[in-house]
Design a protein around this motif. Structure first.
Motif, mmCIF file in Angstrom:
data_model
loop_
_atom_site.group_PDB
_atom_site.id
_atom_site.type_symbol
_atom_site.label_atom_id
_atom_site.label_comp_id
_atom_site.label_asym_id
_atom_site.label_seq_id
_atom_site.Cartn_x
_atom_site.Cartn_y
_atom_site.Cartn_z
ATOM 1 N N THR A 1 -27.521 -84.755 102.858
ATOM 2 C CA THR A 1 -27.864 -83.434 103.378
ATOM 3 C C THR A 1 -26.945 -83.101 104.550
ATOM 4 O OG1 THR A 1 -30.193 -83.633 102.733
ATOM 5 C CG2 THR A 1 -29.654 -81.991 104.407
ATOM 6 N N TYR A 2 -26.253 -81.980 104.434
ATOM 7 C CA TYR A 2 -25.402 -81.475 105.512
ATOM 8 C C TYR A 2 -26.283 -80.628 106.427
ATOM 9 C CZ TYR A 2 -21.700 -78.854 107.887
ATOM 10 O OH TYR A 2 -20.880 -78.276 108.841
ATOM 11 N N MET A 3 -26.386 -81.026 107.705
ATOM 12 C CA MET A 3 -27.224 -80.309 108.661
ATOM 13 C C MET A 3 -26.377 -79.235 109.340
ATOM 14 S SD MET A 3 -29.981 -81.859 108.024
ATOM 15 C CE MET A 3 -31.034 -81.130 109.281
ATOM 16 N N ALA A 4 -26.498 -78.008 108.844
ATOM 17 C CA ALA A 4 -25.608 -76.924 109.264
ATOM 18 C C ALA A 4 -25.679 -76.616 110.754
ATOM 19 C CB ALA A 4 -25.919 -75.667 108.452
ATOM 20 N N GLY B 1 -29.729 -71.030 102.447
ATOM 21 C CA GLY B 1 -30.495 -69.805 102.248
ATOM 22 C C GLY B 1 -29.736 -68.566 101.851
ATOM 23 N N HIS B 2 -28.399 -68.621 101.810
ATOM 24 C CA HIS B 2 -27.661 -67.414 101.433
ATOM 25 C C HIS B 2 -27.927 -67.101 99.958
ATOM 26 C CE1 HIS B 2 -24.567 -64.399 101.031
ATOM 27 N NE2 HIS B 2 -24.335 -64.473 102.329
ATOM 28 N N PRO B 3 -28.325 -65.875 99.636
ATOM 29 C CA PRO B 3 -28.711 -65.541 98.258
ATOM 30 C C PRO B 3 -27.551 -65.320 97.293
ATOM 31 C CG PRO B 3 -28.888 -63.596 99.636
ATOM 32 C CD PRO B 3 -28.540 -64.730 100.559
ATOM 33 N N GLU B 4 -26.337 -65.105 97.821
ATOM 34 C CA GLU B 4 -25.222 -64.735 96.947
ATOM 35 C C GLU B 4 -24.203 -65.836 96.698
ATOM 36 O OE1 GLU B 4 -23.545 -60.714 97.214
ATOM 37 O OE2 GLU B 4 -24.762 -60.497 99.016
ATOM 38 N N TYR B 5 -23.864 -66.583 97.731
ATOM 39 C CA TYR B 5 -22.789 -67.553 97.568
ATOM 40 C C TYR B 5 -22.939 -68.715 98.551
ATOM 41 C CZ TYR B 5 -20.888 -64.948 101.560
ATOM 42 O OH TYR B 5 -20.726 -64.323 102.771
ATOM 43 N N THR B 6 -22.144 -69.752 98.285
ATOM 44 C CA THR B 6 -22.059 -70.926 99.152
ATOM 45 C C THR B 6 -20.605 -71.123 99.544
ATOM 46 O OG1 THR B 6 -23.930 -71.970 98.024
ATOM 47 C CG2 THR B 6 -22.486 -73.417 99.314
ATOM 48 N N HIS C 1 -17.986 -77.354 107.686
ATOM 49 C CA HIS C 1 -18.248 -75.917 107.695
ATOM 50 C C HIS C 1 -17.811 -75.448 109.077
ATOM 51 C CE1 HIS C 1 -20.541 -72.104 107.132
ATOM 52 N NE2 HIS C 1 -20.271 -72.343 105.869
ATOM 53 N N ILE C 2 -18.108 -74.208 109.443
ATOM 54 C CA ILE C 2 -17.783 -73.750 110.787
ATOM 55 C C ILE C 2 -19.029 -73.790 111.658
ATOM 56 C CG2 ILE C 2 -15.802 -72.310 110.207
ATOM 57 C CD1 ILE C 2 -17.721 -69.908 110.168
ATOM 58 N N GLU D 1 -23.475 -65.126 113.845
ATOM 59 C CA GLU D 1 -24.088 -66.452 114.045
ATOM 60 C C GLU D 1 -24.946 -66.836 112.839
ATOM 61 O OE1 GLU D 1 -26.093 -66.545 117.791
ATOM 62 O OE2 GLU D 1 -24.210 -66.538 118.917
ATOM 63 N N ASN D 2 -24.414 -66.541 111.660
ATOM 64 C CA ASN D 2 -25.127 -66.823 110.415
ATOM 65 C C ASN D 2 -24.326 -67.820 109.591
ATOM 66 O OD1 ASN D 2 -26.476 -66.871 107.996
ATOM 67 N ND2 ASN D 2 -26.381 -64.669 107.623
ATOM 68 N N ILE D 3 -24.893 -68.994 109.355
ATOM 69 C CA ILE D 3 -24.218 -70.003 108.533
ATOM 70 C C ILE D 3 -25.112 -70.404 107.360
ATOM 71 C CG2 ILE D 3 -22.646 -70.908 110.276
ATOM 72 C CD1 ILE D 3 -24.660 -73.089 110.868
#
Length: 211
Positions: free
Chosen positions: A144-147, A177-182, A106-107, A115-117
């Motif tokens: 588990t990917y630790m963002a 936690g993003h409600p719309e997409y991954t 991920h980034i 600053e939201n991942i």
């Protein structure tokens, strides 16, 4: 030098850089022949709420193909996204391998807009198949990917069976936690190539040489 020659040099340089990062070859590179099996992959997310911008660049203004998972470019917005927190992608590798590990990317939170991942994948599972027609395949582990940690993280596959595979399924089970997409930026698949008949013949000829 032609444009094709220049691109080849760039691809070789990127491949060397990527190898230096994780010290393992990547068999899920588009440049090496890996492809997405779209019929077995979740639909891409389409943003219908207007164009999002970061640093003057549009983000998620159109659907990104899952092909981006197989390419080294890793800047904000250049990711494959699917609706919700669960989805999967099915990849055909260019050759059969004995799988050893995967690297998920991920980034960094430092370069993410706001600053939201939270769209980063969290829990995920990996399966390996010999043939496209297999429904479930060989379970290779759940991780588990630790963002909040390093942007690319390598996971050693837990199944120690020596079965070879040529297809890999990444199944994302949750996000942060993003409600719309991954969003998934890249998946690398590491392992050892299964020797071909040509490899075996070359090895046999080498053993028969007079030293």
């Amino acid at each position: 030098m032609t444009g094709q020659d220049a691109q080849k040099l760039i691809d070789e340089a990127l491949e060397k850089l990527e190898y230096n990062q994780v010290q393992m070859p990547d068999f899920a590179r588009k440049a090496s022949g890996a492809t997405i099996v779209h019929s077995k992959t979740s639909a891409s997310f389409r943003n219908t709420k207007g164009i999002l911008y970061w640093a003057g660049l549009p983000l998620l203004h159109s659907m990104k193909s899952p092909e981006v998972l197989l390419e080294p470019a890793n800047e904000p917005g250049n990711c494959w996204s699917f609706a919700g927190s669960q989805g999967h992608v099915f990849i055909k590798l260019p050759k059969a391998i004995f799988p050893r590990a995967v690297t998920l990317e991920h980034i960094s939170v430092r370069v993410s807009p706001g600053e939201n991942i939270s769209s980063a994948p969290k829990d995920f599972a990996v399966y390996g198949m010999k043939a496209e027609k297999e429904e479930q395949g060989l379970f290779l582990g759940e991780f588990t990917y630790m963002a909040a940690e390093h942007p690319f993280q390598t996971f050693q596959l837990k199944n120690e069976r020596s079965d070879s595979i040529q297809y890999v399924k990444l199944e994302v089970l949750s996000n942060w936690g993003h409600p719309e997409y991954t969003c998934v930026y890249r998946l690398r698949v590491h392992g050892d190539a299964v020797p071909t008949e040509e490899d075996s013949a070359w090895h046999s000829a080498g053993n028969n040489r007079v030293h």
